[in-house]
Write a protein that holds these residues in place. Structure first.
Motif, mmCIF file in Angstrom:
data_model
loop_
_atom_site.group_PDB
_atom_site.id
_atom_site.type_symbol
_atom_site.label_atom_id
_atom_site.label_comp_id
_atom_site.label_asym_id
_atom_site.label_seq_id
_atom_site.Cartn_x
_atom_site.Cartn_y
_atom_site.Cartn_z
ATOM 1 N N GLY A 57 39.431 42.346 37.783
ATOM 2 C CA GLY A 57 39.715 43.695 38.276
ATOM 3 C C GLY A 57 38.921 44.020 39.528
ATOM 4 N N ALA A 58 37.635 43.638 39.520
ATOM 5 C CA ALA A 58 36.810 43.898 40.706
ATOM 6 C C ALA A 58 37.310 43.111 41.909
ATOM 7 C CB ALA A 58 35.356 43.542 40.410
ATOM 8 N N GLN A 59 37.701 41.854 41.676
ATOM 9 C CA GLN A 59 38.226 41.035 42.773
ATOM 10 C C GLN A 59 39.536 41.617 43.298
ATOM 11 O OE1 GLN A 59 38.706 36.870 41.857
ATOM 12 N NE2 GLN A 59 39.517 36.382 43.891
ATOM 13 N N LEU A 60 40.389 42.086 42.383
ATOM 14 C CA LEU A 60 41.652 42.700 42.803
ATOM 15 C C LEU A 60 41.398 43.899 43.709
ATOM 16 C CD1 LEU A 60 44.680 43.366 42.701
ATOM 17 C CD2 LEU A 60 44.253 44.500 40.503
ATOM 18 N N LEU A 61 40.506 44.781 43.291
ATOM 19 C CA LEU A 61 40.254 45.995 44.067
ATOM 20 C C LEU A 61 39.521 45.687 45.368
ATOM 21 C CD1 LEU A 61 39.303 48.284 41.073
ATOM 22 C CD2 LEU A 61 41.360 48.459 42.472
ATOM 23 N N THR A 62 38.586 44.724 45.330
ATOM 24 C CA THR A 62 37.884 44.335 46.557
ATOM 25 C C THR A 62 38.848 43.710 47.564
ATOM 26 O OG1 THR A 62 35.855 43.940 45.305
ATOM 27 C CG2 THR A 62 36.008 42.936 47.481
ATOM 28 N N ILE A 74 37.101 54.231 45.219
ATOM 29 C CA ILE A 74 36.701 55.023 44.044
ATOM 30 C C ILE A 74 37.017 54.260 42.763
ATOM 31 C CG2 ILE A 74 37.204 57.120 42.734
ATOM 32 C CD1 ILE A 74 37.660 58.518 45.459
ATOM 33 N N GLN A 75 38.219 53.660 42.725
ATOM 34 C CA GLN A 75 38.604 52.881 41.550
ATOM 35 C C GLN A 75 37.686 51.685 41.339
ATOM 36 O OE1 GLN A 75 42.603 52.160 42.794
ATOM 37 N NE2 GLN A 75 43.379 54.102 41.999
ATOM 38 N N LEU A 76 37.263 51.065 42.424
ATOM 39 C CA LEU A 76 36.347 49.926 42.318
ATOM 40 C C LEU A 76 35.015 50.363 41.713
ATOM 41 C CD1 LEU A 76 35.550 46.997 42.864
ATOM 42 C CD2 LEU A 76 34.965 47.672 45.217
ATOM 43 N N ALA A 77 34.476 51.500 42.166
ATOM 44 C CA ALA A 77 33.216 52.007 41.608
ATOM 45 C C ALA A 77 33.376 52.318 40.123
ATOM 46 C CB ALA A 77 32.773 53.246 42.379
ATOM 47 N N ALA A 78 34.486 52.975 39.764
ATOM 48 C CA ALA A 78 34.726 53.307 38.355
ATOM 49 C C ALA A 78 34.909 52.042 37.522
ATOM 50 C CB ALA A 78 35.965 54.194 38.245
ATOM 51 N N GLU A 79 35.579 51.041 38.086
ATOM 52 C CA GLU A 79 35.799 49.786 37.358
ATOM 53 C C GLU A 79 34.482 49.072 37.087
ATOM 54 O OE1 GLU A 79 36.889 45.486 36.773
ATOM 55 O OE2 GLU A 79 35.544 46.408 38.231
ATOM 56 N N ILE A 80 33.590 49.086 38.048
ATOM 57 C CA ILE A 80 32.285 48.442 37.868
ATOM 58 C C ILE A 80 31.479 49.161 36.786
ATOM 59 C CG2 ILE A 80 30.068 48.007 38.988
ATOM 60 C CD1 ILE A 80 31.677 47.519 41.586
ATOM 61 N N VAL A 81 31.512 50.506 36.797
ATOM 62 C CA VAL A 81 30.774 51.278 35.789
ATOM 63 C C VAL A 81 31.347 51.023 34.398
ATOM 64 C CG1 VAL A 81 30.242 53.599 34.978
ATOM 65 C CG2 VAL A 81 30.027 53.053 37.405
ATOM 66 N N LEU A 82 32.665 51.173 34.250
ATOM 67 C CA LEU A 82 33.294 50.962 32.943
ATOM 68 C C LEU A 82 33.127 49.523 32.474
ATOM 69 C CD1 LEU A 82 36.654 52.964 33.135
ATOM 70 C CD2 LEU A 82 34.703 53.415 31.649
ATOM 71 N N GLY A 83 33.292 48.582 33.404
ATOM 72 C CA GLY A 83 33.137 47.177 33.047
ATOM 73 C C GLY A 83 31.721 46.864 32.600
ATOM 74 N N GLY A 84 30.745 47.423 33.315
ATOM 75 C CA GLY A 84 29.342 47.212 32.923
ATOM 76 C C GLY A 84 29.057 47.786 31.551
ATOM 77 N N LEU A 85 29.570 49.005 31.275
ATOM 78 C CA LEU A 85 29.381 49.613 29.959
ATOM 79 C C LEU A 85 30.039 48.783 28.864
ATOM 80 C CD1 LEU A 85 29.959 53.387 30.828
ATOM 81 C CD2 LEU A 85 27.795 52.308 30.176
ATOM 82 N N ALA A 89 45.460 51.554 39.244
ATOM 83 C CA ALA A 89 45.100 50.941 40.528
ATOM 84 C C ALA A 89 46.168 49.958 40.985
ATOM 85 C CB ALA A 89 43.749 50.233 40.399
ATOM 86 N N ALA A 90 46.658 49.130 40.059
ATOM 87 C CA ALA A 90 47.675 48.143 40.424
ATOM 88 C C ALA A 90 48.975 48.816 40.842
ATOM 89 C CB ALA A 90 47.925 47.189 39.253
ATOM 90 N N THR A 91 49.356 49.867 40.122
ATOM 91 C CA THR A 91 50.580 50.605 40.478
ATOM 92 C C THR A 91 50.433 51.243 41.856
ATOM 93 O OG1 THR A 91 50.991 51.065 38.142
ATOM 94 C CG2 THR A 91 52.162 52.424 39.753
ATOM 95 N N GLY A 92 49.250 51.836 42.104
ATOM 96 C CA GLY A 92 49.015 52.442 43.411
ATOM 97 C C GLY A 92 49.010 51.425 44.530
ATOM 98 N N ALA A 93 48.378 50.266 44.294
ATOM 99 C CA ALA A 93 48.339 49.224 45.324
ATOM 100 C C ALA A 93 49.735 48.704 45.629
ATOM 101 C CB ALA A 93 47.439 48.079 44.874
ATOM 102 N N SER A 94 50.540 48.519 44.585
ATOM 103 C CA SER A 94 51.917 48.049 44.798
ATOM 104 C C SER A 94 52.705 49.049 45.643
ATOM 105 C CB SER A 94 52.607 47.838 43.449
ATOM 106 O OG SER A 94 53.941 47.413 43.629
ATOM 107 N N GLY A 95 52.545 50.345 45.325
ATOM 108 C CA GLY A 95 53.228 51.374 46.112
ATOM 109 C C GLY A 95 52.743 51.418 47.548
ATOM 110 N N THR A 96 51.443 51.208 47.742
ATOM 111 C CA THR A 96 50.880 51.206 49.099
ATOM 112 C C THR A 96 51.438 50.064 49.926
ATOM 113 O OG1 THR A 96 48.818 52.262 48.377
ATOM 114 C CG2 THR A 96 48.745 51.005 50.432
ATOM 115 N N TRP A 97 51.468 48.859 49.348
ATOM 116 C CA TRP A 97 52.009 47.714 50.097
ATOM 117 C C TRP A 97 53.492 47.916 50.408
ATOM 118 C CZ3 TRP A 97 48.295 45.798 52.384
ATOM 119 C CH2 TRP A 97 47.106 45.402 51.784
ATOM 120 N N ASP A 98 54.233 48.500 49.454
ATOM 121 C CA ASP A 98 55.651 48.786 49.722
ATOM 122 C C ASP A 98 55.793 49.768 50.883
ATOM 123 O OD1 ASP A 98 56.611 47.117 47.741
ATOM 124 O OD2 ASP A 98 56.802 48.699 46.236
ATOM 125 N N ALA A 99 54.958 50.817 50.878
ATOM 126 C CA ALA A 99 55.036 51.825 51.943
ATOM 127 C C ALA A 99 54.694 51.223 53.299
ATOM 128 C CB ALA A 99 54.093 52.986 51.618
#
Length: 478
Positions: free
Chosen positions: A260-265, A211-222, A46-56
Motif C-alpha cells: 500500500g505504501a509503495q502504491l501511494l508513493t 494524506i492517504q499515504l500518511a494515514a496508511e503508514i499510521v494505520l499500518g504501523g498500529l 485510494a486505489a479508486t481515486g488514483a484510477s479516476g485521476t489517471w483516467d481524467a
C-alpha cells in the motif's frame, strides 16, 4: 439517563471481558481485524481515486490542453501559409513569376492547418460541455475563424484577378489583425483555462494521495504493532514462543502495508512526473512552437506588406526576445547578443546571461536526451535568426525576388529550410516530454494493477489467519 445507563453497562461488560484471558484475546483479535478493515477501506478509496485521476489525465485533461495548444499553433501556421501563398503566387491574375514549389507547399500546409483548427475546435467544444466559460470561448473562436476565412478567401480571390495584389494585401491585413488582436488571445486563454483545470486536478489528487499515504503508514504501523503485541501476550499466557497463525498474519500485514505504501508513493511520484516534469514542458514548448510560426509569418508579412514593415519587424524582435531574451534595439544588435550569449552558454551551461522560454526549458531538464535536444533547438534558432538578418539585408538592397526565394523557398540553406530544422528540433524535445508523460500514466496504472490487489489480498488473509491462530487457544477455555 437511559443512554448514560447503557454506556455504564457497556463499560462494565467490556471490563468483565478484559478481565479474562479469552476476553482479552477476543478484544485484541477484533482490534486487529478492525485495523485491517480500516486499512483495506483506505486502500480501496485510494486505489479508486488514483484510477479516476489517471483516467481524467489521459482522457480529459491532457487531450483538452493539447487540443488548445494545437489550435494556437495551427492559427499561426494558417496565417503564415496565407502570406506564403500570396508571396509565391506571382503576378495577380497571370501567375507569372510564381514559385511553384513554395506555392504548392503553402497551399498544402494551409489546408492541413485548416483541418487541425476545425478538429481542435470540435474537440474543445465537446470537452467544454457543462463549462459555460470555456464553451462560450470555443463558440466565439469558431465564429471568428469563419470571419477570418472570409477575409482570406477574398484575399486569395483578389490575388487571382489581374491587378488584384493590393486588394489581396488589404484583405490579408484585415485577417491578420483579427488573428493577432482577437483569435490568438482567445486561443491563449483556452490553453490557460484547460491547463489550469489540469493543474487544479493534479494538486487535489496529489494532496489526497499524500494524506492517504500518511494515514496508511499510521494505520499500518498500529496494525503490525497490535499483531506483535498479541503474539507476545499469547507467548506469555500459553508458554509458546510463536503462534504460527499470528506469525503468518503479521507477515501478510507487513506485505500489505508495504504494498500500500509503495502504491501511494509511486502514485504521488508519477503524478509529479506526469504534470510538472513532463507536461509543463509540453505546454511551454507547444507555445514556443506557435510563437515560432508567428515569427516566420512576420517575415512573410514583412515582404508582402511594405507599408507595415516597421510593425512586423518590431513584432519579430519582441517574439524573438520572448523565446530567447537578450538586449538589442534592432534585429542586428539582438542577433549579435544572441550569438555571444549562446556561445558563452555552450562553454559553460551555468552561464545565465539570457532569459525567455528557452532559458526556462534549459533550467528544467529532467529526462535522458532532453538537454541535447533542447540545445539543438536553440542551435537551430540561432541559425534561423542569422538567416533573418540575411533576409532583411536582401530586402534593404531591394533584391525582393531573392529575398522571397530565400524566405519561402525550400532549397537547402534557405531560411525556410532552416526554419523547418528548428521546428523539427523543437518537436524532438516535445516528443521526449510527451513520451515521459505517457510513461508516467502507464507506470501509475501498472502500480495500481499490481500493488492494490496484493495489499487487499494480504489484509483479507491477515484477518483469516488471526482468527485461525486464536481459535485453538480460545478452545482451551471451553
Amino acid at each position: 439517563m437511559v443512554v448514560a445507563r447503557l454506556a455504564r453497562e457497556l463499560r462494565a461488560a467490556a471490563g468483565r471481558q478484559w478481565s479474562t484471558t479469552p476476553g482479552r484475546l477476543r478484544f485484541m483479535g477484533t482490534g486487529c481485524a478492525l485495523l485491517g478493515a480500516g486499512l483495506l477501506i483506505l486502500l480501496v478509496v485510494a486505489a479508486t481515486g488514483a484510477s479516476g485521476t489517471w483516467d481524467a489525465i489521459e482522457h480529459r485533461n491532457a487531450p483538452r490542453t493539447v487540443a488548445a495548444t494545437e489550435l494556437d499553433l495551427a492559427l499561426n501556421d494558417l496565417d503564415a501559409q496565407t502570406a506564403n501563398i500570396l508571396l509565391s503566387s506571382g503576378d495577380s491574375g497571370t501567375g507569372k513569376g510564381r514559385l511553384d514549389r513554395s506555392y504548392t507547399e503553402a497551399r498544402g500546409r494551409y489546408t492541413s492547418a485548416q483541418e487541425t483548427i476545425s478538429r481542435s475546435l470540435r474537440t474543445l467544444g465537446a470537452a467544454s460541455e457543462g463549462d459555460k466559460g470555456t464553451e462560450d470561448a470555443v463558440v466565439a473562436l469558431t465564429d471568428e475563424f469563419a470571419h477570418y476565412q472570409e477575409f482570406v478567401g477574398r484575399a486569395l480571390e483578389n490575388d487571382g484577378h489581374p491587378g488584384g495584389k493590393d486588394a489581396a494585401r488589404a484583405d490579408y491585413r484585415s485577417a491578420t489583425d483579427l488573428l493577432a488582436h482577437v483569435m490568438l488571445p482567445g486561443a491563449g486563454r483556452l490553453v490557460d483555462a484547460n491547463d489550469t483545470v489540469y493543474q487544479a486536478d493534479y494538486r487535489a489528487a496529489h494532496s489526497d494521495v499524500n494524506i492517504q499515504l500518511a494515514a496508511e503508514i499510521v494505520l499500518g504501523g498500529l496494525l503490525v504493532a497490535a499483531l506483535v503485541w498479541l503474539q507476545i501476550q499469547l507467548a506469555r499466557r500459553f508458554g509458546r514462543v510463536l503462534n504460527p497463525g499470528l506469525l503468518a498474519a503479521t507477515l501478510c500485514a507487513l506485505v500489505a502495508v508495504a504494498s500500500g505504501a509503495q502504491l501511494l508513493t509511486t502514485t504521488s511520484h508519477q503524478l509529479t512526473v506526469a504534470r510538472h516534469d513532463s507536461f509543463d514542458s509540453v505546454v511551454a514548448l507547444s507555445r514556443s512552437k506557435a510563437l515560432g510560426y508567428d515569427l516566420n509569418a512576420d517575415e512573410s508579412r514583412y515582404l508582402l506588406d511594405p507599408d507595415h514593415r516597421t510593425e512586423y519587424a518590431t513584432g519579430f524582435l519582441e517574439k524573438s526576445r520572448t523565446l530567447y531574451g537578450v538586449a538589442g534595439d534592432d534585429v542586428d544588435a539582438y542577433g549579435a547578443r544572441l550569438e555571444q550569449t549562446w556561445a558563452a552558454y555552450r562553454d559553460d551551461s551555468t552561464d545565465e546571461k539570457f532569459t525567455g522560454e528557452y532559458r526556462r526549458e534549459l533550467d528544467n531538464l529532467t529526462f535522458p536526451g532532453e538537454r541535447e535536444a533542447a540545445e539543438k533547438t536553440v542551435d537551430a534558432f540561432v541559425v534561423y535568426q542569422r538567416d533573418d538578418r540575411e533576409f532583411r539585408g536582401l530586402v534593404a538592397r531591394n533584391k525582393i525576388r531573392e529575398a522571397t526565394e530565400f524566405c519561402v523557398g525550400w532549397a537547402p540553406d534557405t531560411s525556410n529550410a532552416h526554419f523547418g530544422a528548428w521546428m523539427q528540433a523543437l518537436d524532438e524535445v516535445t516528443a521526449i516530454n510527451s513520451r515521459h508523460h505517457a510513461r508516467a500514466i502507464a507506470s501509475g496504472r501498472t502500480a495500481l494493477a499490481d500493488l492494490a490487489p496484493t495489499a487487499g489480498a494480504g489484509l483479507v488473509l491477515m484477518v483469516g489467519l488471526v482468527a485461525g491462530g486464536l481459535r485453538p487457544r480460545l478452545a482451551e477455555y471451553r
